[in-house]
Design a protein around this motif. Structure first.
Motif, short mmCIF file in Angstrom:
data_model
loop_
_atom_site.label_atom_id
_atom_site.label_comp_id
_atom_site.label_asym_id
_atom_site.label_seq_id
_atom_site.Cartn_x
_atom_site.Cartn_y
_atom_site.Cartn_z
N GLY A 27 1.34 2.30 -5.40
CA GLY A 27 0.09 2.22 -6.51
C GLY A 27 0.13 1.80 -7.16
O GLY A 27 -0.78 1.93 -8.30
N ASN A 72 1.14 7.06 -6.18
CA ASN A 72 1.39 6.24 -7.07
C ASN A 72 2.93 6.72 -7.02
O ASN A 72 3.67 7.92 -7.24
N CYS A 111 -0.58 -0.67 -7.96
CA CYS A 111 -1.53 -1.93 -7.66
C CYS A 111 -3.08 -1.62 -7.70
O CYS A 111 -4.44 -2.31 -7.80
N THR A 112 -3.43 -0.09 -8.32
CA THR A 112 -4.31 0.27 -8.36
C THR A 112 -5.75 0.23 -8.79
O THR A 112 -5.39 0.40 -9.86
N GLY A 127 1.17 -1.10 -0.16
CA GLY A 127 0.12 0.21 0.07
C GLY A 127 0.48 1.14 -0.17
O GLY A 127 1.26 2.33 0.71
N CYS A 136 -3.51 -4.29 -3.03
CA CYS A 136 -2.13 -4.79 -2.60
C CYS A 136 -3.00 -5.47 -1.22
O CYS A 136 -2.24 -5.99 -0.59
N TYR A 144 -5.55 0.33 -2.73
CA TYR A 144 -4.37 0.29 -3.67
C TYR A 144 -5.13 -1.31 -3.66
O TYR A 144 -4.98 -1.98 -2.40
N GLY A 190 -1.35 1.94 -13.26
CA GLY A 190 -1.60 2.38 -11.87
C GLY A 190 -1.57 3.54 -11.88
O GLY A 190 -2.73 3.89 -11.16
#
Lengths: 211, 725
Positions: free
Chosen positions: A101, A184, A103-104, A98, A115, A113, A157
Motif C-alpha cells: 500500500g 497498508n 503506492c496508494t 499490490g 504498482c 495500488y 500511502g
C-alpha cells in the motif's frame, strides 16, 4: 528509440510477439485461460483492434485535476509513470506487487495500488495523489499530531488510503480503521498512532472539505 | 572562563524544552509526501540501474556474456560484478548490473545477459543440527562451576528446545542510492567528483568508505541524505551496490544512476537476523531458584558460520553451566545487525527456558524471574525486580495469569508471558557546530541522520533548551558530509552522541555570547542566563537584553564546536549506557485454527533522561510492533530440495498489519534516579524481549511449548497435536 518519434504507430518487435498475438495464443493453445473469462475485453476486441506497444506510446493522465502527458511503454505501471516519468515521488515503490500500500493513490475516488495499475489503463480516470493535497490536510496533520509515522516511507500511502477510507466511512471507530487500512504495511511500527490519527482526522473533516 | 564549562543538563524543574513533547519537526514534510528520500531523487539525465543476480543457492559462474545486453536499446553501461570462476554462495548474489535510459530498458537488457552456471551442492536449512554435516563449525565448550553435580542435586529439571527463525530487515525503502561519478582529467581520480544520495545509517562514514573502494578522494565525494526509509541495522556501508552504481555512472560518462535493489533481492541479500536454536536444560530448587544451566546452541548467519549468542541472557551469574555453540555455513544471504543484534535470540532462548522451568517447578513465572534476578548484573538486580512488578501491575498479572494450560474452558485460550531485556547504547562519537549570527539567527550543524527515531527533533530541542529559544528559532542541518562528523546510527547510540555534542557546542557558543554582552548588562558572564529568548542577569530579570539585541552586539558570528569521543568517562554526565526492560504479552490462541491474537502488550522501559516523551514512546511502540511481527509472522522460508528462498516478497514474507498488534501499553521508567543518569538510546532495548514474551504467553495459554517462532497457525496446531497425542 525510433518508436519515440511516432508513438501512434509503434514499431513491431522483430520477434513478432505482441499483446494481440499473446491473446490469440492463449485462446488457441490454452484451455485453462481461454474459457475462464480472463482478459475478456482484450479477447473480444482482439480481431482488428489497434495494438499498442510494446514500444513507448503517448498517454495522457489526469492527475490532481490536470492533464499530464507522457510517453512510456504500455507495461509501465501508474506508480512507475509517476515516479520515473513525472517526478511525482510521494507514492513509494516498496513491494511492487499490490501488498503493502505504499503506492496508494485514488482513482475515481477509490484507493488503488498504483504498482498494480497500468498507466495506460488509468487514462481518462481521475487520479488523486498525495501531491494534490495541501501539506496541512486533515489526515496528514493528524498523522503528525499522533506521531503516526517514523521513517515516513509508508506514510503517504497510508494518508491516501485513509482519505479513500474516510470518504466511505466518515465516522470510523479505531476498529473500523484497523479493518479499512489493513491493506497498508508499516515497518517502523507506527500503527498505534495511525489508528488515533485516522479517527481524529475524521472528526476534523466533519462538515468541511474532504481534503 | 578558564574553567571547563558546566555542560550538565538543567535540573528537571528548570527545563523548558527538554522533557516536553513537540511534534517531530519533519512530520509535515513526511506525511504530505513532500519529503524527498534518496530513492525519490531524479537528477537530470539520470539512468536506471538494475542487477542480474544468481538464481541458485550455490553456484560457480562458468561464463558470462554481456554483449547482447550492451547492444540492447537504451543501455548506457554494463558492469560485471562476478567474473568467471566466482563462487556465488547464496541466491541473489550480484552478478552484473546495467544502466539504461528507462527502467523498462534496463529490465530487458538484464534478461539478455547470458550466464552459464555450475550448480554446487547447497545447504539452506539449519533447524536440524544433525543434518549440517561438514557445514557445522563447533565453537568449543564453556563450563562454569560444576554443572554435572548441580544437575544431580537439583530438585527440578526442565528441558526444552527452542528455535528462532531467520528474519529480514525488509526496510521499506530498499537498499541503494542515486550516484553521479563525473570523471576528471587526472587518471588517478584526483579530479573526479562524485555526488551520492544514499539510503544510509551512516552519512558521515559513507564518503570515506566509497572513496576507498572507487579510488576517489573522500574530499571529492558529496554525500546528501535528508530522509531514509528504514535501516534497522542493515544500512551502514555503501555496500557493493554503491560501488557498482558509481561505476555504472562513470562508464556512462558521468550521468547519474539510480540503483536500488528490487524487493526480492532486498529480501535475499540486504541483511537478516540470524537464526538461533538451543537445547537447554535448566535445573534448580523447588522454590524456583535456578542452580544450573546447560546449553547446546546452533544457528547460522549465512555462509560465514556464526554461532548463536551465549546463555543464559541477563542471568549470567547462574553458578553452574555448560555451554556449547555451533555455527552453520548456510547458502543464504549474510546476516547484518538487526535491532539489538544477538540480544533478541539470547532473550528468547533464556526467557523461554525459564518459563518452562517455572512451569516444571509449579511456580508463577513472575516470581521465578524476580527470584533469579539475583543472577543479573549486580547494579541491575533491583531494577529488574521493580520493572517486573510494574509490568505485572499494568498487565493485571495477578488477576489474569493462570497456571499453564488453564486458559479457559472454550476453544480460545488466553495466556500471559514474560520477557526481559538489556542493552548498552552509550552515545557514539559526535561533533556538532553551533553558530550564532549577528542577526540572532542560530544554526546547528551535524552530519547525523534521522532514521525516523526523531533525531532532528531531539537535537533541536537540546539547542533550544541551552539558548532559551523556541524550536522554530533554531535551524538544524544534518545529512550532509560537509558538516562536522557524527557516528553511524546503530546500537541506540545516536541520541547519546548527538545530545552530548549539541549540548557542548551550544553551551560553548552561549558562553561566548555571555562574554560579549556581559559588560552591557553590568555583570560578569557567569552571572548571565538565557531564558525565554532573553539574556538576563540571574536574579535580576529586569537587567536583560532580548536574544536578538544581544546578538547584534556581536562583531562577528560565533561558531563553536562541541565534541564527544564516545567514551563513558567523557560524557560529562550527559549520556550513559545500560538500559533494562521487562515486558509482558497477553494473547488469545484459537486452538481450532492455531491463530494467535494479541490482546495487550506491556513494555516497561528504563531509558535515563527522556528528551521527548512522545518520540520515546513511539520508539517503544515501534520496537514492540516489530517484535510482534517477528514473533507471529516473519520468517525466511527456504526449500532444501531446490535451495530456493520461497518467500522473497512482501506477499508471503509477512509483516504485522494494523489489525495484528492488539493494544500496547508503554511505561517509561523515569524515576529520578534514572533521569540523573543522562540520556540513553532507546532504539534497541525495547525490541529485545518480544519473541520471548509472546512465545511464553502462547505456552501459558495452550499448555504446551510451541518450539519455534514465528508462532504460525501450523506450528501452534502441531504443538497441540503433540500435546494431545
Amino acid at each position: 528509440m525510433s518508436s519515440k518519434k511516432d508513438p501512434e504507430l509503434p514499431v513491431q518487435p522483430k520477434s513478432g510477439f505482441s499483446r494481440r498475438g499473446f491473446i490469440r495464443g492463449v485462446g488457441i493453445g490454452s484451455g485453462v485461460l481461454g474459457t475462464t473469462g480472463l482478459l475478456p475485453k482484450e479477447a473480444a476486441a482482439a480481431p482488428g483492434a489497434a495494438v499498442v506497444g510494446p514500444g513507448p506510446v503517448a498517454m495522457t493522465l489526469t492527475i490532481n485535476g490536470k492533464p499530464v502527458n507522457l510517453t512510456a511503454e504500455p507495461r509501465v505501471t501508474l506508480l512507475d509513470a509517476m515516479r520515473n516519468y513525472l517526478d511525482l515521488t510521494g507514492a513509494k515503490r516498496v513491494c511492487d506487487r499490490g501488498t503493502c500500500g505504499a503506492c496508494t493513490v485514488l482513482i475515481n475516488g477509490k484507493s488503488v495500488y498504483s504498482c498494480t495499475t497500468l498507466a495506460i489503463d488509468a487514462q481518462g480516470k481521475k487520479i488523486e495523489t498525495i501531491e494534490g493535497l495541501p501539506v496541512n490536510n486533515p489526515v496528514s496533520a493528524a498523522f503528525v499530531n499522533h506521531d503516526g509515522q517514523q521513517c515516513g516511507y509508508c506514510t503517504p500511502g497510508f494518508v491516501m488510503a485513509a482519505h479513500g477510507f474516510l470518504r466511505e466511512h466518515p465516522n470510523p471507530t479505531e476498529a473500523d480503521v484497523e479493518h479499512g487500512l489493513c491493506g497498508n504495511l508499516c515497518r517502523c511500527g507506527t500503527y498505534m498512532g495511525v489508528r488515533k490519527a485516522v479517527v481524529e482526522a475524521a472528526k476534523g473533516m466533519k462538515g468541511g472539505s474532504n481534503g | 572562563m578558564a574553567n571547563t564549562p558546566d555542560y550538565s543538563w538543567p535540573p528537571e524543574d528548570k527545563r523548558k524544552v527538554i522533557g516536553t513533547s513537540p511534534q517531530r519537526l519533519d512530520g509535515p514534510q513526511k506525511s504530505s509526501g513532500r519529503a524527498k528520500y534518496s530513492s525519490d531523487m531524479n537528477p537530470k539525465g539520470m539512468l536506471f540501474g538494475l542487477y542480474l543476480t544468481s538464481p541458485y543457492a550455490y553456484a560457480r559462474l562458468k561464463s558470462i556474456d554481456t554483449g547482447e545486453a550492451e547492444r540492447s536499446p537504451g543501455v548506457r553501461a554494463v558492469h560485471v560484478a562476478a567474473k568467471a570462476g566466482t563462487e556465488m554462495p547464496w541466491q541473489g548474489f550480484e552478478i552484473a548490473a546495467v544502466a539504461a535510459d528507462t527502467e523498462e530498458q534496463a529490465r530487458d537488457a538484464v534478461r539478455k545477459i547470458k550466464v552459464e552456471y555450475e550448480v554446487l551442492p547447497h545447504l539452506v536449512k539449519d533447524d536440524d543440527l544433525a543434518k549440517a554435516g561438514t557445514r557445522a563449525r563447533q565453537g568449543g565448550e564453556t563450563v562454569t562451576g560444576d554443572p554435572d553435580q548441580a544437575m544431580k542435586d537439583a530438585e527440578v529439571v526442565s528441558e526444552g528446545q527452542y528455535g528462532f527463525a531467520v528474519v529480514t530487515h525488509c526496510c521499506l525503502e530498499p537498499h541503494g542510492q542515486v550516484v553521479q561519478w563525473v570523471p576528471g582529467n587526472d587518471p588517478s581520480g584526483a579530479n573526479d567528483h562524485v555526488t551520492v544520495w544514499p539510503s544510509t545509517q551512516n552519512v558521515s562514514g559513507y564518503a570515506g568508505s566509497l572513496g576507498t573502494n572507487i579510488k576517489v578522494p573522500a574530499t571529492n565525494i558529496k554525500v546528501r541524505m535528508d530522509y531514509i526509509g528504514g535501516g534497522f541495522g542493515s544500512k551502514f556501508t555503501p555496500d557493493a551496490w554503491g560501488v557498482v552504481g558509481a561505476n555504472l555512472s562513470k562508464q556512462a560518462g558521468g550521468r547519474p544512476v539510480k540503483l536500488y535493489l528490487e524487493r526480492s533481492t532486498e529480501l535475499m541479500i540486504a541483511g537478516n537476523r540470524p537464526s538461533a536454536y538451543g537445547k537447554i536444560t535448566v535445573a534448580g530448587k523447588k522454590d524456583g531458584t535456578i542452580t544450573a544451566w546447560t546449553y547446546q546452541g546452533w544457528g547460522s548467519g549465512g555462509f560465514t558460520p556464526v554461532p548463536p549468542p551465549d546463555q543464559p541472557y541477563i542471568f549470567t551469574r547462574v553458578p553452574n553451566s555448560r555451554r556449547n555453540r555451533t555455527g552453520i555455513a548456510l547458502n543464504g544471504g549474510s546476516q547484518r545487525a538487526w535491532r539489538a543484534p544477538g540480544n533478541q535470540a539470547a532473550s528468547f532462548l533464556t526467557c523461554c527456558a525459564i518459563e518452562d522451568f517455572a512451569h516444571k517447578a509449579g511456580k508463577d513465572p513472575l516470581e521465578v524471574f524476580k527470584l533469579n534476578a539475583q543472577y543479573a548484573p549486580e547494579a541491575r538486580v533491583d531494577t529488574y525486580r521493580f520493572q517486573l512488578d510494574k509490568a505485572a501491575e499494568l498487565a493485571e498479572w495477578k488477576t489474569l495469569w493462570h497456571p499453564r494450560g488453564e486458559g479457559g474452558g472454550g476453544t480460545v485460550k488466553r495466556g500471559m508471558g514474560i520477557g526481559v531485556a538489556a542493552w548498552n547504547g552509550l552515545g557514539h562519537a559526535s561533533q556538532c557546530r553551533a553558530v550564532i549570527n549577528t542577526d540572532g539567527s542560530v544554526s546547528i550543524e551535524i552530519d547525523s541522520q534521522d532514521l525516523g527515531t526523531g533525531t532532528k527533533t531531539i537535537i533541536t530541542q537540546v539547542a533550544a533548551e541551552t539558548f532559551g529559544l523556541a524550536l522554530n528559532q533554531v535551524k538544524l542541518v544534518i545529512g550532509n558530509n560537509d558538516l562536522p562528523p557524527d557516528g553511524g546510527s546503530g546500537g541506540s547510540t545516536t541520541v547519546g552522541g548527538v545530545s552530548t555534542s549539541t549540548r557542548k557546542a551550544t553551551v560553548n557558543a552561549l558562553d561566548k555570547l555571555f562574554a560579549a554582552v556581559a559588560p552591557d548588562l553590568g555583570a560578569t558572564p557567569d552571572q548571565l542566563e538565557a531564558v525565554d529568548a532573553h539574556i538576563r542577569v540571574k536574579g535580576s530579570p529586569n537587567k536583560s537584553l532580548t536574544w536578538v539585541a544581544a546578538c547584534r552586539k556581536l562583531t562577528s558570528s560565533i561558531s563553536e564546536m562541541g565534541t564527544y569521543n564516545g567514551r563513558q568517562q567523557d560524557t560529562a554526565g550527559l549520556a550513559t549506557g545500560g538500559a533494562a526492560g521487562a515486558q509482558i504479552a497477553d494473547v488469545s490462541v484459537d486452538t481450532e485454527t492455531g491463530i494467535v491474537k494479541m490482546n495487550r502488550y506491556v513494555a516497561v522501559q528504563d531509558c535515563g533522561m527522556v528528551i521527548n516523551p512522545r518520540l520515546a514512546e513511539s520508539q517503544v511502540y515501534g520496537a514492540v510492533i516489530m517484535g510482534i511481527s517477528t514473533a507471529l509472522f516473519e520468517e525466511r522460508i527456504m526449500d532444501q530440495e531446490t535451495g530456493k528462498y520461497l518467500n522473497p516478497d512482501m506477499e508471503f514474507y509477512k509483516l504485522a498489519g494494523i489489525a495484528d498488534i492488539g493494544n500496547i501499553v508503554v511505561h517509561m521508567d523515569i524515576r529520578p534516579e534514572n533521569d540523573k543518569r543522562g540520556v540513553i538510546g532507546l532504539g534497541e532495548p525495547p525490541a529485545v524481549p518480544i519473541c520471548a514474551a509472546v512465545s511464553n504467553a502462547v505456552a501459558n495459554a495452550i499448555g504446551v511449548r510451541v518450539p519455534q517462532i514465528p508462532l504460525t497457525p501450523d506450528r501452534v496446531l502441531a504443538a497441540l497435536e503433540r500435546r494431545n497425542a
